[in-house]
Structures are given as C-alpha cells and as structure tokens.
Design a protein around this motif. Structure first.
Motif, short mmCIF file in Angstrom:
data_model
loop_
_atom_site.label_atom_id
_atom_site.label_comp_id
_atom_site.label_asym_id
_atom_site.label_seq_id
_atom_site.Cartn_x
_atom_site.Cartn_y
_atom_site.Cartn_z
N THR A 1 6.84 9.16 2.91
CA THR A 1 6.34 8.87 2.12
C THR A 1 5.08 9.45 0.74
O THR A 1 5.76 10.07 0.98
CB THR A 1 4.62 9.26 3.55
OG1 THR A 1 4.17 10.64 3.65
CG2 THR A 1 5.34 8.62 5.13
N ASP A 2 4.58 8.62 0.56
CA ASP A 2 4.27 8.61 -0.95
C ASP A 2 3.25 10.51 -0.53
O ASP A 2 3.15 11.08 -1.54
CB ASP A 2 3.03 7.57 -1.57
CG ASP A 2 3.80 6.26 -0.97
OD1 ASP A 2 5.41 6.73 -1.93
OD2 ASP A 2 3.05 5.33 -0.65
N TYR A 3 2.36 10.23 0.25
CA TYR A 3 1.77 11.29 0.68
C TYR A 3 2.28 11.93 1.57
O TYR A 3 2.22 11.31 3.28
CB TYR A 3 0.17 11.69 0.50
CG TYR A 3 0.02 10.85 -0.99
CD1 TYR A 3 -0.37 11.77 -2.05
CD2 TYR A 3 -0.36 9.29 -1.32
CE1 TYR A 3 -0.64 11.27 -3.43
CE2 TYR A 3 -0.38 9.15 -2.68
CZ TYR A 3 -1.17 9.76 -3.40
OH TYR A 3 -1.50 9.30 -4.85
N GLN B 1 1.17 -1.23 0.23
CA GLN B 1 0.02 0.01 -0.09
C GLN B 1 0.74 1.77 0.41
O GLN B 1 1.80 1.05 0.64
CB GLN B 1 -0.47 -0.15 1.04
CG GLN B 1 -2.28 -0.85 1.30
CD GLN B 1 -3.15 -0.90 2.46
OE1 GLN B 1 -2.47 -0.37 3.39
NE2 GLN B 1 -4.16 -0.58 2.05
N LYS B 2 0.27 2.12 -0.95
CA LYS B 2 0.73 3.30 -0.25
C LYS B 2 0.76 4.43 0.68
O LYS B 2 -0.36 4.01 1.21
CB LYS B 2 0.22 4.76 -1.41
CG LYS B 2 1.21 4.31 -3.09
CD LYS B 2 0.81 5.00 -4.05
CE LYS B 2 0.72 4.88 -5.35
NZ LYS B 2 1.21 5.86 -6.30
N GLU C 1 -8.23 2.32 4.37
CA GLU C 1 -8.98 0.70 3.66
C GLU C 1 -7.55 0.71 2.31
O GLU C 1 -7.66 -0.15 2.07
CB GLU C 1 -9.83 1.42 3.16
CG GLU C 1 -11.56 1.17 3.81
CD GLU C 1 -12.76 1.40 3.66
OE1 GLU C 1 -12.74 1.94 2.21
OE2 GLU C 1 -13.63 2.24 4.44
N ASN C 2 -7.21 1.77 2.28
CA ASN C 2 -6.09 1.67 1.15
C ASN C 2 -5.13 2.01 0.66
O ASN C 2 -4.07 1.70 0.03
CB ASN C 2 -7.01 2.64 -0.28
CG ASN C 2 -8.73 1.60 -0.87
OD1 ASN C 2 -8.74 0.86 -0.91
ND2 ASN C 2 -9.51 2.00 -0.96
N PHE C 3 -4.70 2.58 1.96
CA PHE C 3 -3.26 3.32 1.95
C PHE C 3 -3.44 2.94 3.28
O PHE C 3 -4.22 3.30 4.48
CB PHE C 3 -3.20 5.11 2.49
CG PHE C 3 -4.22 5.65 0.60
CD1 PHE C 3 -2.75 5.67 -0.21
CD2 PHE C 3 -5.64 5.93 0.13
CE1 PHE C 3 -3.39 6.18 -1.15
CE2 PHE C 3 -5.78 6.14 -0.58
CZ PHE C 3 -4.78 6.71 -1.85
N THR C 4 -1.85 3.35 4.04
CA THR C 4 -0.75 3.08 5.27
C THR C 4 -1.27 4.57 5.58
O THR C 4 -0.28 5.01 5.14
CB THR C 4 0.49 1.75 5.52
OG1 THR C 4 0.06 0.99 4.88
CG2 THR C 4 0.81 2.22 7.00
#
Length: 174
Positions: free
Chosen positions: A126-128, A2-3, A79-82
């Motif tokens: 992190t990615d974001y 996960q991103k 649900e879709n990201f760490t």
C-alpha cells in the motif's frame, strides 16, 4: 485512483494495552497503568507471561475497546484514501472470527474486501502502512507510520505518532 493506507488492528485501532491491563487488574487486584509498562516488550507487559495467556483466551479480541479517536479518524481518512485493515490474525486461532466480529461492530463501513487477515505483513503493498510494530513497517514499500505503543518507545526508525488526531493531521498535509 486513490492512494491506499493499510491500518493494523491491535495497538492501532484496538486498544489491546488497556484491555490487557484491565483484565490483569480484574484477575490480580493490581492496577498497572500504561505508564507502568512503557518500554517493556509484549512478553514482559504482564508478570509471568500472562499477556500471551490472555490473548489465547476466548473472547479476548472480541472485547478489546476501540482506540480513542480511531473511528472518527478512519471515517475522515476514508474520504480521500482507500483503507485496508491488515491484521496478523493467524497466530491465535480464535482471533480471526473475533476480529471480524469486532470490525463489523466498530467499523461497519469497511468492506470485507478491504480486510486482510494474514500471518506476514511483508506481502502488503500500500502507499502507507500504520502499525505499532517495526517488524511490519520495516518491509513497507510505501510510507511507514508507527503508532506509538508501550513496546516501541525506543524505536524511532519510522515516522511516529502517539494518537489518531496526530495521524489525521499528518494525512491532511499528504
């Protein structure tokens, strides 16, 4: 894999503005709104440098209200990201235990392994990153997302959103 998203606490998850304005009203009898402080720097938020006096008081960080929509947004994003909670908690010594207690109450599903208390956020990779301060986002190696606050109204060098509904909508398309 996960991103990842790094999420700041003060001014992003925790409504420090509302809390400081409420404490100021209780102490002075003067009602200021978020609109009244728009465009000011944190040091100028309240008269006589009172903001920095308030954040040094025991209990300040423990009693901050949750930003509207933050709990629901973090659950949805999880649900879709760490998710990592990243907070500069070293400047005000009492803030570290108070922030930890606050997170345990409002975000109990965030593991202690995903909570990072630091002094300098430039080490976060992190990615974001969602933060209300450009000084933290300017070093972001992923995609920087500024959460709108009274002190960053004139800053537009990063993608900016004014509330958690807008942030959630952005990530639905990522």
């Amino acid at each position: 894999m996960q991103k990842t998203i790094a999420v700041d606490m003060d001014g992003v998850l925790a409504d420090v503005e509302a809390h400081a304005l409420n404490l100021y009203y209780k102490q002075s009898g003067i009602l200021l709104t978020k609109k009244d402080i728009e465009g000011r720097k944190e040091a100028e938020m309240l008269p006589d440098g009172l903001f920095y006096k308030l954040v040094r008081e025991k209990g300040f960080f423990r009693e901050v209200p949750v930003m509207p929509g933050a709990i629901e947004a973090i659950k949805k994003l999880s649900e879709n990201f760490t998710i990592y909670i990243v907070s500069a908690a070293m400047e005000f010594p009492q803030s570290l235990p108070e922030k930890r207690e606050w997170l345990a109450e409002y975000f109990p599903d965030i593991s202690w392994r995903n909570i990072i208390f630091c002094g300098d956020k430039s080490v976060i990779k992190t990615d974001y990153m969602i933060d209300d301060h450009a000084k933290n986002l300017d070093f972001c190696q992923g995609k920087a997302i500024m959460f709108a606050a009274f002190h960053n109204q004139s800053q537009n060098q990063h993608l900016k959103f004014g509330n958690w509904d807008a942030v959630t909508a952005f990530f639905e398309n990522e």
